[in-house]
Design an enzyme around this catalytic site. Sequence first.
Site, PDB file in Angstrom:
ATOM      1  N   HIS A 223     -10.007   1.240   2.429  1.00 48.87           N
ATOM      2  CA  HIS A 223      -9.843   2.196   2.345  1.00 48.87           C
ATOM      3  C   HIS A 223     -11.005   4.283   2.362  1.00 48.87           C
ATOM      4  O   HIS A 223     -10.385   5.100   3.293  1.00 48.87           O
ATOM      5  CB  HIS A 223      -8.492   3.267   1.194  1.00 48.87           C
ATOM      6  CG  HIS A 223      -7.640   3.013   0.560  1.00 48.87           C
ATOM      7  ND1 HIS A 223      -6.312   3.133   2.072  1.00 48.87           N
ATOM      8  CD2 HIS A 223      -6.650   2.050   0.266  1.00 48.87           C
ATOM      9  CE1 HIS A 223      -5.182   2.888   2.145  1.00 48.87           C
ATOM     10  NE2 HIS A 223      -5.291   1.285   0.557  1.00 48.87           N
TER      11      HIS A 223
ATOM     12  N   HIS B 264      -9.316  -3.769  -1.660  1.00 54.43           N
ATOM     13  CA  HIS B 264      -8.043  -2.905  -1.376  1.00 54.43           C
ATOM     14  C   HIS B 264      -8.502  -1.449  -0.738  1.00 54.43           C
ATOM     15  O   HIS B 264      -8.623  -0.734  -0.243  1.00 54.43           O
ATOM     16  CB  HIS B 264      -6.648  -3.175  -1.786  1.00 54.43           C
ATOM     17  CG  HIS B 264      -5.237  -2.253  -0.944  1.00 54.43           C
ATOM     18  ND1 HIS B 264      -4.289  -3.188  -0.024  1.00 54.43           N
ATOM     19  CD2 HIS B 264      -5.553  -0.979  -0.888  1.00 54.43           C
ATOM     20  CE1 HIS B 264      -3.705  -2.311  -0.089  1.00 54.43           C
ATOM     21  NE2 HIS B 264      -4.557  -0.537  -0.452  1.00 54.43           N
ATOM     22  N   GLU B 265      -8.454  -1.046  -2.094  1.00 57.73           N
ATOM     23  CA  GLU B 265      -8.876   0.439  -2.783  1.00 57.73           C
ATOM     24  C   GLU B 265     -10.527   0.923  -1.562  1.00 57.73           C
ATOM     25  O   GLU B 265     -10.364   1.103  -1.493  1.00 57.73           O
ATOM     26  CB  GLU B 265      -8.834   0.526  -3.732  1.00 57.73           C
ATOM     27  CG  GLU B 265      -7.914   0.494  -4.934  1.00 57.73           C
ATOM     28  CD  GLU B 265      -7.086   1.661  -3.962  1.00 57.73           C
ATOM     29  OE1 GLU B 265      -6.676   2.098  -3.180  1.00 57.73           O
ATOM     30  OE2 GLU B 265      -5.353   0.244  -3.501  1.00 57.73           O
TER      31      GLU B 265
ATOM     32  N   CYS C 227       1.096  -1.293  -0.109  1.00 62.31           N
ATOM     33  CA  CYS C 227      -0.442   0.303   0.206  1.00 62.31           C
ATOM     34  C   CYS C 227       0.780   0.762   0.042  1.00 62.31           C
ATOM     35  O   CYS C 227       2.040   1.313   0.883  1.00 62.31           O
ATOM     36  CB  CYS C 227      -0.907   0.040   1.223  1.00 62.31           C
ATOM     37  SG  CYS C 227      -1.894   1.466   1.270  1.00 62.31           S
TER      38      CYS C 227
HETATM   39 NI    NI Z   1      -3.853   1.255  -0.037  1.00 65.63          NI
END
Ligand code: NI
Length: 179
Positions: free
Chosen positions: A144, A140-141, A98
């Site tokens: 966020h 993953h995104e 990341c």
């Molecule tokens: Ni990330």
Amino acid sequence: MSILKIARMGHPILQGMAEAVADPTAPEIRRLIADMVETMIDASGAGLAAPQVHVPLRVLMFLVPGGRGQGEAVPLTVLINPEIEPLDDSVQTAYEGCLSLPGLTGAVPRFGKLRYRGLGRDGKVIERVAEGFHARVVQHEYDHLDGILYPMRMPDLGSFGFVEEIRRTRDEAEFDEGE
Ligand code: NI
């Protein structure tokens, strides 16, 4: 266009819930997206979410170069106000990195197959089914946007460490799958 500063783990902007974008085609959103694309490419990242550049809005982007361990290539994709829905119970564990945790990596379990939906930068709906690395980068995104960083998804922190160390001590195939 400009290269934006990327927040690192510990900054509170990475821990909040991002807000939905009210007008996806507004000039300030177009500008944000253009700057995020430039920032992601400059940082050699596979994905970036708006909170990582200090903007608490539900905007993410990613690209999958394809090739070894990553399956099919996916061109640069921008998703505004995305939704994701797992399509089965399959879970795959692989190493992730990341831009907000530079130099670090860890093994993270993710749904193996999902459907995602969101608005592209032209304001039109994008809906796709994704598997493998493609599905992983989207999850993953998306995390966020909800204030979640990948170490918070790790059941075993024993696999968390510096890329340089992990790369030389772990089986190469295992490592390459998710990076
Ligand atoms: Ni990330």
